[in-house]
Write a protein that holds these residues in place. Structure first.
Motif, PDB file in Angstrom:
ATOM      1  N   LEU A 217       0.840  -1.198   0.118  1.00 36.01           N
ATOM      2  CA  LEU A 217      -0.111   0.076   0.019  1.00 36.01           C
ATOM      3  C   LEU A 217       1.043   1.308  -0.171  1.00 36.01           C
ATOM      4  O   LEU A 217       1.952   1.168   0.718  1.00 36.01           O
ATOM      5  CB  LEU A 217      -1.118   0.115   1.317  1.00 36.01           C
ATOM      6  CG  LEU A 217      -1.753  -1.057   1.511  1.00 36.01           C
ATOM      7  CD1 LEU A 217      -2.844  -1.026   2.551  1.00 36.01           C
ATOM      8  CD2 LEU A 217      -2.793  -0.989   0.269  1.00 36.01           C
ATOM      9  N   SER A 218       0.407   2.273  -0.737  1.00 32.09           N
ATOM     10  CA  SER A 218       1.257   3.631  -0.987  1.00 32.09           C
ATOM     11  C   SER A 218       1.156   4.156   0.620  1.00 32.09           C
ATOM     12  O   SER A 218       0.013   3.905   1.359  1.00 32.09           O
ATOM     13  CB  SER A 218       0.839   4.385  -1.757  1.00 32.09           C
ATOM     14  OG  SER A 218      -0.634   4.878  -1.392  1.00 32.09           O
ATOM     15  N   LEU A 219       1.908   5.262   0.758  1.00 37.80           N
ATOM     16  CA  LEU A 219       1.841   6.097   2.130  1.00 37.80           C
ATOM     17  C   LEU A 219       0.503   6.650   2.152  1.00 37.80           C
ATOM     18  O   LEU A 219      -0.012   6.724   3.370  1.00 37.80           O
ATOM     19  CB  LEU A 219       2.897   7.125   1.911  1.00 37.80           C
ATOM     20  CG  LEU A 219       3.318   7.605   3.265  1.00 37.80           C
ATOM     21  CD1 LEU A 219       3.969   6.764   4.232  1.00 37.80           C
ATOM     22  CD2 LEU A 219       4.624   8.586   3.149  1.00 37.80           C
ATOM     23  N   ALA A 220      -0.253   7.220   1.331  1.00 36.61           N
ATOM     24  CA  ALA A 220      -1.194   7.808   1.371  1.00 36.61           C
ATOM     25  C   ALA A 220      -2.292   6.783   1.663  1.00 36.61           C
ATOM     26  O   ALA A 220      -3.178   6.822   2.270  1.00 36.61           O
ATOM     27  CB  ALA A 220      -1.695   8.660  -0.097  1.00 36.61           C
ATOM     28  N   GLU A 221      -2.384   5.611   0.902  1.00 36.31           N
ATOM     29  CA  GLU A 221      -3.327   4.290   1.340  1.00 36.31           C
ATOM     30  C   GLU A 221      -3.350   4.150   2.653  1.00 36.31           C
ATOM     31  O   GLU A 221      -4.358   4.062   3.337  1.00 36.31           O
ATOM     32  CB  GLU A 221      -2.882   3.362   0.369  1.00 36.31           C
ATOM     33  CG  GLU A 221      -3.603   3.683  -1.153  1.00 36.31           C
ATOM     34  CD  GLU A 221      -3.035   2.667  -2.401  1.00 36.31           C
ATOM     35  OE1 GLU A 221      -3.618   2.424  -3.185  1.00 36.31           O
ATOM     36  OE2 GLU A 221      -2.083   1.851  -2.032  1.00 36.31           O
ATOM     37  N   ARG A 222      -2.162   3.654   3.265  1.00 39.98           N
ATOM     38  CA  ARG A 222      -1.857   3.320   4.449  1.00 39.98           C
ATOM     39  C   ARG A 222      -2.410   4.499   5.415  1.00 39.98           C
ATOM     40  O   ARG A 222      -3.183   4.200   6.580  1.00 39.98           O
ATOM     41  CB  ARG A 222      -0.495   3.034   4.899  1.00 39.98           C
ATOM     42  CG  ARG A 222       0.187   1.908   4.076  1.00 39.98           C
ATOM     43  CD  ARG A 222       1.162   1.233   4.578  1.00 39.98           C
ATOM     44  NE  ARG A 222       2.472   2.030   5.054  1.00 39.98           N
ATOM     45  CZ  ARG A 222       3.250   2.586   3.992  1.00 39.98           C
ATOM     46  NH1 ARG A 222       3.501   2.316   3.003  1.00 39.98           N
ATOM     47  NH2 ARG A 222       4.616   3.070   4.604  1.00 39.98           N
ATOM     48  N   THR A 223      -2.087   5.748   5.350  1.00 45.06           N
ATOM     49  CA  THR A 223      -2.694   6.789   6.340  1.00 45.06           C
ATOM     50  C   THR A 223      -4.062   7.006   6.122  1.00 45.06           C
ATOM     51  O   THR A 223      -4.693   7.191   7.059  1.00 45.06           O
ATOM     52  CB  THR A 223      -2.016   8.149   5.784  1.00 45.06           C
ATOM     53  OG1 THR A 223      -0.488   7.958   5.711  1.00 45.06           O
ATOM     54  CG2 THR A 223      -2.251   9.243   6.801  1.00 45.06           C
ATOM     55  N   THR A 224      -4.684   6.681   4.849  1.00 43.41           N
ATOM     56  CA  THR A 224      -6.246   6.928   4.570  1.00 43.41           C
ATOM     57  C   THR A 224      -6.961   5.937   5.487  1.00 43.41           C
ATOM     58  O   THR A 224      -7.835   6.175   6.155  1.00 43.41           O
ATOM     59  CB  THR A 224      -6.648   6.919   3.232  1.00 43.41           C
ATOM     60  OG1 THR A 224      -5.854   7.916   2.658  1.00 43.41           O
ATOM     61  CG2 THR A 224      -8.133   6.800   3.216  1.00 43.41           C
ATOM     62  N   ARG A 225      -6.285   4.621   5.445  1.00 42.78           N
ATOM     63  CA  ARG A 225      -7.046   3.623   6.241  1.00 42.78           C
ATOM     64  C   ARG A 225      -6.732   3.653   7.633  1.00 42.78           C
ATOM     65  O   ARG A 225      -7.765   3.618   8.632  1.00 42.78           O
ATOM     66  CB  ARG A 225      -6.275   2.132   5.942  1.00 42.78           C
ATOM     67  CG  ARG A 225      -6.400   1.637   4.681  1.00 42.78           C
ATOM     68  CD  ARG A 225      -6.128   0.247   4.617  1.00 42.78           C
ATOM     69  NE  ARG A 225      -6.444  -0.337   3.202  1.00 42.78           N
ATOM     70  CZ  ARG A 225      -6.363  -1.979   3.038  1.00 42.78           C
ATOM     71  NH1 ARG A 225      -6.042  -2.418   3.951  1.00 42.78           N
ATOM     72  NH2 ARG A 225      -6.565  -2.114   1.615  1.00 42.78           N
ATOM     73  N   LEU A 226      -5.679   4.346   8.262  1.00 43.84           N
ATOM     74  CA  LEU A 226      -5.490   4.794   9.554  1.00 43.84           C
ATOM     75  C   LEU A 226      -6.718   5.866   9.940  1.00 43.84           C
ATOM     76  O   LEU A 226      -7.109   5.647  11.064  1.00 43.84           O
ATOM     77  CB  LEU A 226      -4.265   5.271   9.792  1.00 43.84           C
ATOM     78  CG  LEU A 226      -3.931   5.723  11.389  1.00 43.84           C
ATOM     79  CD1 LEU A 226      -3.918   4.561  12.283  1.00 43.84           C
ATOM     80  CD2 LEU A 226      -2.334   5.993  11.341  1.00 43.84           C
TER      81      LEU A 226
END
Length: 247
Positions: A217-226
């Motif tokens: 997962l990209s940094l943006a994707e991981r952060t969005t999930r969090l």
């Protein structure tokens, strides 16, 4: 034997003896760098800077957690958009040798609200290194960030979260106010792991987001999930610098 004109035998030793008597026979030791004195006043020892605290969780009743990103290897442009759109006060702990030519990316992140902090020049494991070597790693990155951005970070994260007493001493001498670890890690696949305590997010948690090599997962994707999980728990992202390392 010819003597120099004007020299009286025994005069210099006698004068030296009188000087030593007047001063009590005391002389400053070679290399004594922790002494200072006012004009005409006695020399006084300068106390070393206090060691910075080591924190992995912030005691607070505010419903906030703190997002911290390590190294700077991942330079996802969508992450800049996310930080701007959600007004996220994230903290970026930067390593000079990892960033390479990517300082412009972090200038853009800083412009949209990210805070830039110290993660050493070269990301070595610090424990066991001499004080001078640890100081070079920490102070060297302080100078890099000052030259690039005009800032002097007050927060420092040791590589791998490992430190010893020399690390704390070096950090203090480099102007660091707090050494920041973490209780929660956002893994490359987006799930959370915990170093200790409850296995869920709670107010005051410091979350580490390490850089990964080709993460799923990209940094943006991981952060969005969090962020979605934070919303479910009634939590929001706080500004770590408002709670840690303040003067």
């Amino acid at each position: 034997m010819r003597r120099r004109r004007g020299t009286i035998p025994g005069l210099l030793p006698a004068a030296l003896a009188l000087l030593l008597a007047a001063t009590g026979g005391c002389a400053a030791p070679s290399g004594a760098g922790n002494l200072s004195s006012r004009a005409g006043g006695p020399a006084t020892a300068v106390a070393p800077a206090p060691l910075p605290p080591v924190v992995d969780h912030v005691p607070t009743d505010d419903p906030v957690v703190f997002l911290t990103y390590d190294d700077g290897a991942e330079r996802d442009p969508r992450f800049i958009d996310l930080v701007r759109e959600r007004r996220l006060p994230v903290s970026m702990f930067l390593t000079d040798s990892v960033i390479g030519p990517g300082y412009g990316h972090f200038a853009r992140l800083r412009a949209v609200g990210a805070n830039l902090q110290n993660h050493t020049l070269d990301h070595p494991a610090l424990p066991g290194l001499p004080l001078a070597a640890q100081r070079a790693q920490i102070c060297g990155q302080q100078r890099k960030l000052a030259a690039r951005f005009g800032i002097r970070p007050r927060l420092f994260r040791p590589p791998y979260g490992r430190h010893d007493t020399a690390t704390l001493r070096a950090a203090a001498e480099c102007g660091i106010a707090a050494v920041v670890l973490w209780r929660v890690t956002l893994e490359p696949d987006g799930h959370l792991t915990y170093t200790h305590g409850p296995r869920h997010l709670r107010p005051g948690d410091i979350v580490s987001v390490p850089s990964g090599e080709a993460p799923p997962l990209s940094l943006a994707e991981r952060t969005t999930r969090l962020l979605a999980e934070l919303d479910e728990r009634g939590l929001r992202v706080g500004r770590l610098e408002d709670h840690v390392g303040r003067q």
